[in-house]
Design a protein around this motif. Structure first.
Motif, PDB file in Angstrom:
ATOM      1  N   ARG A 232       0.852  -1.197   0.000  1.00  0.00           N
ATOM      2  CA  ARG A 232       0.000   0.000   0.000  1.00  0.00           C
ATOM      3  C   ARG A 232       0.887   1.245   0.000  1.00  0.00           C
ATOM      4  O   ARG A 232       1.931   1.275   0.656  1.00  0.00           O
ATOM      5  N   PHE A 233       0.441   2.254  -0.732  1.00  0.00           N
ATOM      6  CA  PHE A 233       1.205   3.493  -0.840  1.00  0.00           C
ATOM      7  C   PHE A 233       0.305   4.670  -0.500  1.00  0.00           C
ATOM      8  O   PHE A 233      -0.873   4.710  -0.889  1.00  0.00           O
ATOM      9  N   GLY A 234       0.861   5.623   0.223  1.00  0.00           N
ATOM     10  CA  GLY A 234       0.111   6.810   0.609  1.00  0.00           C
ATOM     11  C   GLY A 234       0.279   7.946  -0.387  1.00  0.00           C
ATOM     12  O   GLY A 234       1.239   7.978  -1.166  1.00  0.00           O
ATOM     13  N   THR A 235      -0.644   8.897  -0.349  1.00  0.00           N
ATOM     14  CA  THR A 235      -0.585  10.053  -1.244  1.00  0.00           C
ATOM     15  C   THR A 235       0.721  10.812  -1.057  1.00  0.00           C
ATOM     16  O   THR A 235       1.123  11.128   0.067  1.00  0.00           O
ATOM     17  N   GLY A 236       1.401  11.088  -2.159  1.00  0.00           N
ATOM     18  CA  GLY A 236       2.667  11.815  -2.119  1.00  0.00           C
ATOM     19  C   GLY A 236       3.881  10.932  -1.910  1.00  0.00           C
ATOM     20  O   GLY A 236       5.022  11.419  -1.988  1.00  0.00           O
ATOM     21  N   GLU A 237       3.683   9.666  -1.659  1.00  0.00           N
ATOM     22  CA  GLU A 237       4.815   8.764  -1.419  1.00  0.00           C
ATOM     23  C   GLU A 237       5.582   8.513  -2.715  1.00  0.00           C
ATOM     24  O   GLU A 237       5.006   8.298  -3.771  1.00  0.00           O
ATOM     25  N   ILE A 238       6.897   8.531  -2.619  1.00  0.00           N
ATOM     26  CA  ILE A 238       7.758   8.241  -3.768  1.00  0.00           C
ATOM     27  C   ILE A 238       8.156   6.779  -3.709  1.00  0.00           C
ATOM     28  O   ILE A 238       8.828   6.342  -2.773  1.00  0.00           O
ATOM     29  N   ILE A 239       7.718   6.015  -4.679  1.00  0.00           N
ATOM     30  CA  ILE A 239       7.988   4.573  -4.695  1.00  0.00           C
ATOM     31  C   ILE A 239       9.433   4.318  -5.077  1.00  0.00           C
ATOM     32  O   ILE A 239      10.114   3.498  -4.462  1.00  0.00           O
ATOM     33  N   PHE A 240       9.914   4.987  -6.101  1.00  0.00           N
ATOM     34  CA  PHE A 240      11.339   4.924  -6.432  1.00  0.00           C
ATOM     35  C   PHE A 240      11.729   6.194  -7.176  1.00  0.00           C
ATOM     36  O   PHE A 240      10.891   6.902  -7.728  1.00  0.00           O
ATOM     37  N   ARG A 241      13.018   6.484  -7.160  1.00  0.00           N
ATOM     38  CA  ARG A 241      13.549   7.679  -7.807  1.00  0.00           C
ATOM     39  C   ARG A 241      14.446   7.300  -8.978  1.00  0.00           C
ATOM     40  O   ARG A 241      14.982   6.201  -9.041  1.00  0.00           O
ATOM     41  N   LYS A 242      14.600   8.253  -9.868  1.00  0.00           N
ATOM     42  CA  LYS A 242      15.484   8.073 -11.006  1.00  0.00           C
ATOM     43  C   LYS A 242      16.906   7.779 -10.519  1.00  0.00           C
ATOM     44  O   LYS A 242      17.418   8.450  -9.627  1.00  0.00           O
ATOM     45  N   GLY A 243      17.530   6.775 -11.090  1.00  0.00           N
ATOM     46  CA  GLY A 243      18.897   6.422 -10.728  1.00  0.00           C
ATOM     47  C   GLY A 243      19.024   5.318  -9.693  1.00  0.00           C
ATOM     48  O   GLY A 243      20.109   4.776  -9.488  1.00  0.00           O
ATOM     49  N   GLN A 244      17.921   4.987  -9.017  1.00  0.00           N
ATOM     50  CA  GLN A 244      17.973   3.930  -8.017  1.00  0.00           C
ATOM     51  C   GLN A 244      18.016   2.548  -8.673  1.00  0.00           C
ATOM     52  O   GLN A 244      17.562   2.389  -9.803  1.00  0.00           O
ATOM     53  N   PRO A 245      18.537   1.542  -7.969  1.00  0.00           N
ATOM     54  CA  PRO A 245      18.538   0.176  -8.512  1.00  0.00           C
ATOM     55  C   PRO A 245      17.109  -0.321  -8.733  1.00  0.00           C
ATOM     56  O   PRO A 245      16.211  -0.016  -7.950  1.00  0.00           O
ATOM     57  N   ALA A 246      16.902  -1.053  -9.803  1.00  0.00           N
ATOM     58  CA  ALA A 246      15.571  -1.585 -10.123  1.00  0.00           C
ATOM     59  C   ALA A 246      15.562  -3.086  -9.861  1.00  0.00           C
ATOM     60  O   ALA A 246      16.398  -3.809 -10.398  1.00  0.00           O
ATOM     61  N   GLY A 247      14.618  -3.531  -9.029  1.00  0.00           N
ATOM     62  CA  GLY A 247      14.568  -4.943  -8.701  1.00  0.00           C
ATOM     63  C   GLY A 247      13.202  -5.571  -8.848  1.00  0.00           C
ATOM     64  O   GLY A 247      13.041  -6.772  -8.629  1.00  0.00           O
ATOM     65  N   GLU A 248      12.191  -4.772  -9.234  1.00  0.00           N
ATOM     66  CA  GLU A 248      10.842  -5.321  -9.351  1.00  0.00           C
ATOM     67  C   GLU A 248       9.987  -4.433 -10.244  1.00  0.00           C
ATOM     68  O   GLU A 248      10.314  -3.271 -10.479  1.00  0.00           O
ATOM     69  N   MET A 249       8.898  -4.986 -10.733  1.00  0.00           N
ATOM     70  CA  MET A 249       7.934  -4.191 -11.476  1.00  0.00           C
ATOM     71  C   MET A 249       6.634  -4.142 -10.681  1.00  0.00           C
ATOM     72  O   MET A 249       6.432  -4.932  -9.756  1.00  0.00           O
ATOM     73  N   TYR A 250       5.756  -3.226 -11.041  1.00  0.00           N
ATOM     74  CA  TYR A 250       4.541  -2.979 -10.270  1.00  0.00           C
ATOM     75  C   TYR A 250       3.303  -3.083 -11.157  1.00  0.00           C
ATOM     76  O   TYR A 250       3.285  -2.581 -12.285  1.00  0.00           O
ATOM     77  N   TYR A 251       2.275  -3.710 -10.600  1.00  0.00           N
ATOM     78  CA  TYR A 251       0.967  -3.781 -11.250  1.00  0.00           C
ATOM     79  C   TYR A 251      -0.017  -3.027 -10.357  1.00  0.00           C
ATOM     80  O   TYR A 251      -0.261  -3.406  -9.210  1.00  0.00           O
ATOM     81  N   VAL A 252      -0.551  -1.927 -10.866  1.00  0.00           N
ATOM     82  CA  VAL A 252      -1.420  -1.063 -10.070  1.00  0.00           C
ATOM     83  C   VAL A 252      -2.796  -1.705  -9.900  1.00  0.00           C
ATOM     84  O   VAL A 252      -3.463  -2.043 -10.879  1.00  0.00           O
TER      85      VAL A 252
END
Length: 206
Positions: free
Chosen positions: A96-116
């Protein structure tokens, strides 16, 4: 060498064969066969530690085999349809993610994909908004160094299914149809990025 020793050597050969395999379904099947043979050998020689060890491993291998067969079955169904990943709802981990929450930023390591599954999410660098059924992060699997080249922000509180790249890779290697399906999915993301006015490069991935 008597026939009992022959059973023991057969169990050893099957165990070694399973260790040398790179695909999961054959590996699990051979591992189960090896365990059954070794259990038989253990009973014949009266070695309960051997029997106990293999009896513990059998349920784990059986469950993993069933899980992998289920994944392949569901991806085969999905690959024959459109680009929806609704079938993924029974896999991965929900967050679960709250309003305004940053899930990931540009340049960070990528380890998963997301299905909304609910809420509203945004990729600010390319101006893409994602709602229920949206996919994001899948191209990070293909990017050099597995780095994020854009950010993901939650605009309205919601929930997303997180599917690790290790799971995606298993599906990719086990099922050629899913490989083609995944290619269609990533191509769609590249076209979305192009329409948003962002130049496409070899490292363009989310």
């Amino acid at each position: 060498m008597n026939w009992i020793e022959g059973i023991g050597y057969l169990g050893t050969a099957l165990t070694i064969s399973a260790s040398a395999m790179s695909t999961m379904i054959p590996l699990r099947i051979i591992s189960l066969c090896a365990s059954l043979v070794v259990v038989t050998y253990g009973v014949l020689i009266g070695s309960m530690p051997v029997v106990l060890t293999e009896c513990i491993q059998i349920p784990f291998n059986a469950y993993r085999l069933w899980e992998m067969i289920r994944l392949v079955r569901d991806t085969e169904k999905a690959a024959s349809g459109d680009l929806s990943l609704e079938w993924l709802s029974s896999f991965g981990t929900r967050r679960r993610f709250g309003t305004g929450e940053i899930i990931f930023r540009k340049g960070q390591p990528a380890g998963e994909m997301y299905y909304v599954e609910s809420g509203v999410f945004s990729i600010p660098e390319v101006g893409i908004t994602l709602r229920r059924g949206g996919i994001v992060g899948e191209l990070g699997l293909l990017s050099p160094g597995n780095k994020r080249t854009a950010s993901l922000v939650c605009l309205e509180a919601g929930r997303a299914l997180c599917v690790s790249y290790s799971e995606v890779k298993q599906l990719y290697y086990q099922n050629p149809e899913f490989g083609f399906y995944f290619l269609k999915l990533t191509s769609e993301r590249l076209f979305q990025t192009a329409k948003a006015g962002e130049p496409l490069t070899a490292g363009d991935a989310l």
